[in-house]
Design an enzyme around this catalytic site. Structure first.
Site, PDB file in Angstrom:
ATOM      1  N   LYS A  13     -29.424 -57.400   8.713  1.00 27.49           N
ATOM      2  CA  LYS A  13     -29.138 -57.594  10.148  1.00 27.49           C
ATOM      3  C   LYS A  13     -27.654 -57.350  10.434  1.00 27.49           C
ATOM      4  O   LYS A  13     -27.304 -56.603  11.338  1.00 27.49           O
ATOM      5  CB  LYS A  13     -29.457 -59.040  10.584  1.00 27.49           C
ATOM      6  CG  LYS A  13     -30.881 -59.463  10.353  1.00 27.49           C
ATOM      7  CD  LYS A  13     -31.127 -60.885  10.852  1.00 27.49           C
ATOM      8  CE  LYS A  13     -30.432 -61.989  10.061  1.00 27.49           C
ATOM      9  NZ  LYS A  13     -30.890 -62.127   8.667  1.00 27.49           N
ATOM     10  N   ARG A  88     -33.509 -68.014  16.212  1.00 30.07           N
ATOM     11  CA  ARG A  88     -34.353 -68.059  15.023  1.00 30.07           C
ATOM     12  C   ARG A  88     -35.346 -69.221  15.062  1.00 30.07           C
ATOM     13  O   ARG A  88     -35.900 -69.588  14.033  1.00 30.07           O
ATOM     14  CB  ARG A  88     -33.586 -67.989  13.716  1.00 30.07           C
ATOM     15  CG  ARG A  88     -32.461 -68.863  13.509  1.00 30.07           C
ATOM     16  CD  ARG A  88     -31.944 -68.623  12.085  1.00 30.07           C
ATOM     17  NE  ARG A  88     -30.737 -67.847  12.078  1.00 30.07           N
ATOM     18  CZ  ARG A  88     -30.223 -67.292  10.996  1.00 30.07           C
ATOM     19  NH1 ARG A  88     -30.806 -67.401   9.827  1.00 30.07           N
ATOM     20  NH2 ARG A  88     -29.105 -66.619  11.048  1.00 30.07           N
ATOM     21  N   ARG A 127     -24.503 -59.511  -2.624  1.00 33.71           N
ATOM     22  CA  ARG A 127     -23.650 -59.284  -1.444  1.00 33.71           C
ATOM     23  C   ARG A 127     -22.219 -59.759  -1.699  1.00 33.71           C
ATOM     24  O   ARG A 127     -21.983 -60.782  -2.321  1.00 33.71           O
ATOM     25  CB  ARG A 127     -24.221 -60.035  -0.242  1.00 33.71           C
ATOM     26  CG  ARG A 127     -23.250 -60.049   0.942  1.00 33.71           C
ATOM     27  CD  ARG A 127     -23.870 -60.545   2.220  1.00 33.71           C
ATOM     28  NE  ARG A 127     -24.719 -61.697   2.042  1.00 33.71           N
ATOM     29  CZ  ARG A 127     -25.633 -62.079   2.924  1.00 33.71           C
ATOM     30  NH1 ARG A 127     -25.835 -61.365   4.008  1.00 33.71           N
ATOM     31  NH2 ARG A 127     -26.355 -63.147   2.694  1.00 33.71           N
ATOM     32  N   ARG A 160     -20.673 -65.430  -0.480  1.00 34.71           N
ATOM     33  CA  ARG A 160     -20.973 -66.541   0.435  1.00 34.71           C
ATOM     34  C   ARG A 160     -21.501 -67.757  -0.323  1.00 34.71           C
ATOM     35  O   ARG A 160     -22.262 -67.616  -1.277  1.00 34.71           O
ATOM     36  CB  ARG A 160     -22.019 -66.103   1.465  1.00 34.71           C
ATOM     37  CG  ARG A 160     -21.408 -65.710   2.775  1.00 34.71           C
ATOM     38  CD  ARG A 160     -22.360 -65.053   3.716  1.00 34.71           C
ATOM     39  NE  ARG A 160     -23.608 -65.763   3.953  1.00 34.71           N
ATOM     40  CZ  ARG A 160     -24.540 -65.330   4.786  1.00 34.71           C
ATOM     41  NH1 ARG A 160     -24.356 -64.207   5.461  1.00 34.71           N
ATOM     42  NH2 ARG A 160     -25.658 -66.000   4.948  1.00 34.71           N
ATOM     43  N   ARG A 171     -33.597 -70.917   2.282  1.00 37.05           N
ATOM     44  CA  ARG A 171     -33.442 -70.131   3.523  1.00 37.05           C
ATOM     45  C   ARG A 171     -34.693 -69.289   3.797  1.00 37.05           C
ATOM     46  O   ARG A 171     -35.107 -69.144   4.944  1.00 37.05           O
ATOM     47  CB  ARG A 171     -32.205 -69.223   3.406  1.00 37.05           C
ATOM     48  CG  ARG A 171     -30.897 -70.004   3.533  1.00 37.05           C
ATOM     49  CD  ARG A 171     -29.719 -69.242   2.938  1.00 37.05           C
ATOM     50  NE  ARG A 171     -29.448 -67.968   3.553  1.00 37.05           N
ATOM     51  CZ  ARG A 171     -28.755 -66.987   2.967  1.00 37.05           C
ATOM     52  NH1 ARG A 171     -28.270 -67.148   1.747  1.00 37.05           N
ATOM     53  NH2 ARG A 171     -28.545 -65.862   3.586  1.00 37.05           N
TER      54      ARG A 171
HETATM   55  P1  AP5 Z   1     -26.658 -58.203   5.389  1.00 30.71           P
HETATM   56  O1  AP5 Z   1     -26.481 -57.135   6.404  1.00 30.71           O
HETATM   57  O2  AP5 Z   1     -25.497 -59.074   5.111  1.00 30.71           O
HETATM   58  O3  AP5 Z   1     -27.991 -59.075   5.695  1.00 30.71           O
HETATM   59  P2  AP5 Z   1     -28.315 -60.129   6.832  1.00 30.71           P
HETATM   60  O4  AP5 Z   1     -29.680 -59.841   7.321  1.00 30.71           O
HETATM   61  O5  AP5 Z   1     -27.208 -60.193   7.832  1.00 30.71           O
HETATM   62  O6  AP5 Z   1     -28.397 -61.448   5.944  1.00 30.71           O
HETATM   63  P3  AP5 Z   1     -27.805 -62.902   6.163  1.00 30.71           P
HETATM   64  O7  AP5 Z   1     -27.847 -63.580   4.828  1.00 30.71           O
HETATM   65  O8  AP5 Z   1     -26.481 -62.843   6.877  1.00 30.71           O
HETATM   66  O9  AP5 Z   1     -28.877 -63.536   7.076  1.00 30.71           O
HETATM   67  P4  AP5 Z   1     -29.098 -65.019   7.287  1.00 30.71           P
HETATM   68  O10 AP5 Z   1     -29.945 -64.979   8.479  1.00 30.71           O
HETATM   69  O11 AP5 Z   1     -29.611 -65.752   6.126  1.00 30.71           O
HETATM   70  O12 AP5 Z   1     -27.602 -65.607   7.441  1.00 30.71           O
HETATM   71  P5  AP5 Z   1     -26.687 -65.911   8.723  1.00 30.71           P
HETATM   72  O13 AP5 Z   1     -25.301 -65.625   8.374  1.00 30.71           O
HETATM   73  O14 AP5 Z   1     -27.263 -65.311   9.926  1.00 30.71           O
HETATM   74  O15 AP5 Z   1     -27.154 -57.480   4.039  1.00 30.71           O
HETATM   75  C1  AP5 Z   1     -27.406 -58.238   2.860  1.00 30.71           C
HETATM   76  C2  AP5 Z   1     -26.944 -57.445   1.618  1.00 30.71           C
HETATM   77  O16 AP5 Z   1     -27.810 -56.316   1.450  1.00 30.71           O
HETATM   78  C3  AP5 Z   1     -25.519 -56.879   1.737  1.00 30.71           C
HETATM   79  O17 AP5 Z   1     -24.912 -56.923   0.467  1.00 30.71           O
HETATM   80  C4  AP5 Z   1     -25.726 -55.423   2.191  1.00 30.71           C
HETATM   81  O18 AP5 Z   1     -24.695 -54.565   1.739  1.00 30.71           O
HETATM   82  C5  AP5 Z   1     -27.069 -55.091   1.538  1.00 30.71           C
HETATM   83  N1  AP5 Z   1     -27.898 -54.173   2.352  1.00 30.71           N
HETATM   84  C6  AP5 Z   1     -28.014 -54.176   3.713  1.00 30.71           C
HETATM   85  N2  AP5 Z   1     -28.891 -53.221   4.089  1.00 30.71           N
HETATM   86  C7  AP5 Z   1     -29.333 -52.624   2.942  1.00 30.71           C
HETATM   87  C8  AP5 Z   1     -30.255 -51.539   2.679  1.00 30.71           C
HETATM   88  N3  AP5 Z   1     -30.888 -50.919   3.680  1.00 30.71           N
HETATM   89  N4  AP5 Z   1     -30.475 -51.208   1.379  1.00 30.71           N
HETATM   90  C9  AP5 Z   1     -29.826 -51.854   0.369  1.00 30.71           C
HETATM   91  N5  AP5 Z   1     -28.948 -52.876   0.552  1.00 30.71           N
HETATM   92  C10 AP5 Z   1     -28.701 -53.249   1.831  1.00 30.71           C
HETATM   93  O19 AP5 Z   1     -26.877 -67.518   8.801  1.00 30.71           O
HETATM   94  C11 AP5 Z   1     -26.345 -68.351   7.805  1.00 30.71           C
HETATM   95  C12 AP5 Z   1     -26.695 -69.785   8.108  1.00 30.71           C
HETATM   96  O20 AP5 Z   1     -26.108 -70.179   9.355  1.00 30.71           O
HETATM   97  C13 AP5 Z   1     -28.186 -70.113   8.260  1.00 30.71           C
HETATM   98  O21 AP5 Z   1     -28.814 -70.327   7.015  1.00 30.71           O
HETATM   99  C14 AP5 Z   1     -28.127 -71.365   9.125  1.00 30.71           C
HETATM  100  O22 AP5 Z   1     -27.776 -72.516   8.372  1.00 30.71           O
HETATM  101  C15 AP5 Z   1     -26.971 -71.047  10.081  1.00 30.71           C
HETATM  102  N6  AP5 Z   1     -27.434 -70.356  11.294  1.00 30.71           N
HETATM  103  C16 AP5 Z   1     -27.139 -69.070  11.661  1.00 30.71           C
HETATM  104  N7  AP5 Z   1     -27.746 -68.754  12.817  1.00 30.71           N
HETATM  105  C17 AP5 Z   1     -28.459 -69.849  13.181  1.00 30.71           C
HETATM  106  C18 AP5 Z   1     -29.337 -70.120  14.279  1.00 30.71           C
HETATM  107  N8  AP5 Z   1     -29.611 -69.184  15.207  1.00 30.71           N
HETATM  108  N9  AP5 Z   1     -29.904 -71.354  14.334  1.00 30.71           N
HETATM  109  C19 AP5 Z   1     -29.627 -72.302  13.416  1.00 30.71           C
HETATM  110  N10 AP5 Z   1     -28.835 -72.097  12.334  1.00 30.71           N
HETATM  111  C20 AP5 Z   1     -28.253 -70.870  12.226  1.00 30.71           C
HETATM  112 MG    MG Z   2     -25.784 -61.630   8.338  1.00 30.96          MG
END
Ligand code: AP5
Ligand code: MG
Length: 217
Positions: A13, A88, A127, A160, A171
């Site tokens: 994402k 989410r 990552r 991270r 997660r």
């Molecule tokens: P990346 O682009 O970083 O993936 P992502 O989908 O952004 O993954 P996240 O881990 O950030 O999602 P998340 O939803 O768990 O965490 P968030 O920060 O939102 O890509 C991942 C890896 O793969 C990278 O190394 C990249 O290079 C590689 N890659 C990408 N595309 C690729 C491809 N096509 N092929 C190969 N490799 C690839 O949330 C973190 C925490 O915050 C949550 O757990 C929660 O506690 C809190 N939080 C955030 N939002 C909310 C909400 N709305 N409500 C409540 N709590 C929330």
């Molecule tokens: Mg992300």
């Protein structure tokens, strides 16, 4: 262009949202990134979010909705935005609808990046993120030119705190229980698009652009 990119942890994402933000000149709004900044700044919001994030749980809806409401009323969102990781829960999606209605807006497109579970684990564990500019890398799929150093700004890369096998398992379970239901929610609204996230990063971007520019968003 009011976009939402959704998908399980590690689906890509953030990687895709950053590219779309550059291409369309709109801000990327990542609630995860907003919480991480608050944690490192030691603010009240950061204190509330830290324990939830480290244990792989969601931050409570009222906290999350509050920061998104404030962010979306920023002047830089007037032309559009790309939401990354919010909503989410179905309750967050309902709140978003009301926030946007107050601003005279609505979502134009939902992009769901679909990646099988086994690949998500490898993506998250490998990552690496830049301490300076926040750029995202992967030790195998998107490696920096020099190990541990950001290509763009030369700062060190870090892992991270929630990218451990144990927290990731939690997660993923939270995603299945609370976030996956949003797929049916947005299908019913009629703005849902499925993206094959197993493809290389550039191909995923091209698929998204083709959806947005052929169908209009
Ligand atoms: P990346 O682009 O970083 O993936 P992502 O989908 O952004 O993954 P996240 O881990 O950030 O999602 P998340 O939803 O768990 O965490 P968030 O920060 O939102 O890509 C991942 C890896 O793969 C990278 O190394 C990249 O290079 C590689 N890659 C990408 N595309 C690729 C491809 N096509 N092929 C190969 N490799 C690839 O949330 C973190 C925490 O915050 C949550 O757990 C929660 O506690 C809190 N939080 C955030 N939002 C909310 C909400 N709305 N409500 C409540 N709590 C929330
Ligand atoms: Mg992300």
């Amino acid at each position: 262009m009011q976009l939402l990119i959704m998908g399980p942890p590690g689906a890509g994402k953030g990687t895709q949202a950053a590219k779309l933000a550059t291409r369309y000149g709109i801000p990327q709004i990542s609630t995860g990134e907003m919480f991480r900044l608050a944690v490192s700044a030691g603010t009240e919001l950061g204190k509330q979010a830290k324990a939830c994030m480290e244990s792989g749980k969601l931050v409570p809806d009222e906290v999350t909705v509050g920061i998104v409401r404030e962010r979306l009323s920023g002047v830089d969102c007037a032309k559009g935005f790309i939401l990354d990781g919010f909503p989410r829960t179905v309750a967050q999606a309902e709140s978003l609808k009301l926030i946007l209605a107050d601003l005279g807006k609505q979502l134009s497109s939902v992009l769901n990046v679909n990646v099988p579970m086994e690949e998500l684990i490898e993506r998250a564990i490998g990552r690496r993120i830049c301490k300076g500019c926040g750029a995202t890398y992967h030790i195998k799929f998107n490696a920096p030119k020099v190990e541990g150093i950001c290509d763009a700004c030369g700062c060190d890369l870090y892992q991270r705190a929630d990218d451990t096998a144990e927290t990731l398992g939690k997660r993923l379970r939270v995603y299945e229980a609370s976030t996956r239901p949003l797929i049916e929610y947005y299908k019913a609204v009629g703005i849902y698009n499925e993206i094959d996230g197993r493809q290389p990063i550039e191909k995923v971007t091209l698929e998204i652009i083709s959806i947005l520019e052929n169908r209009g968003a």
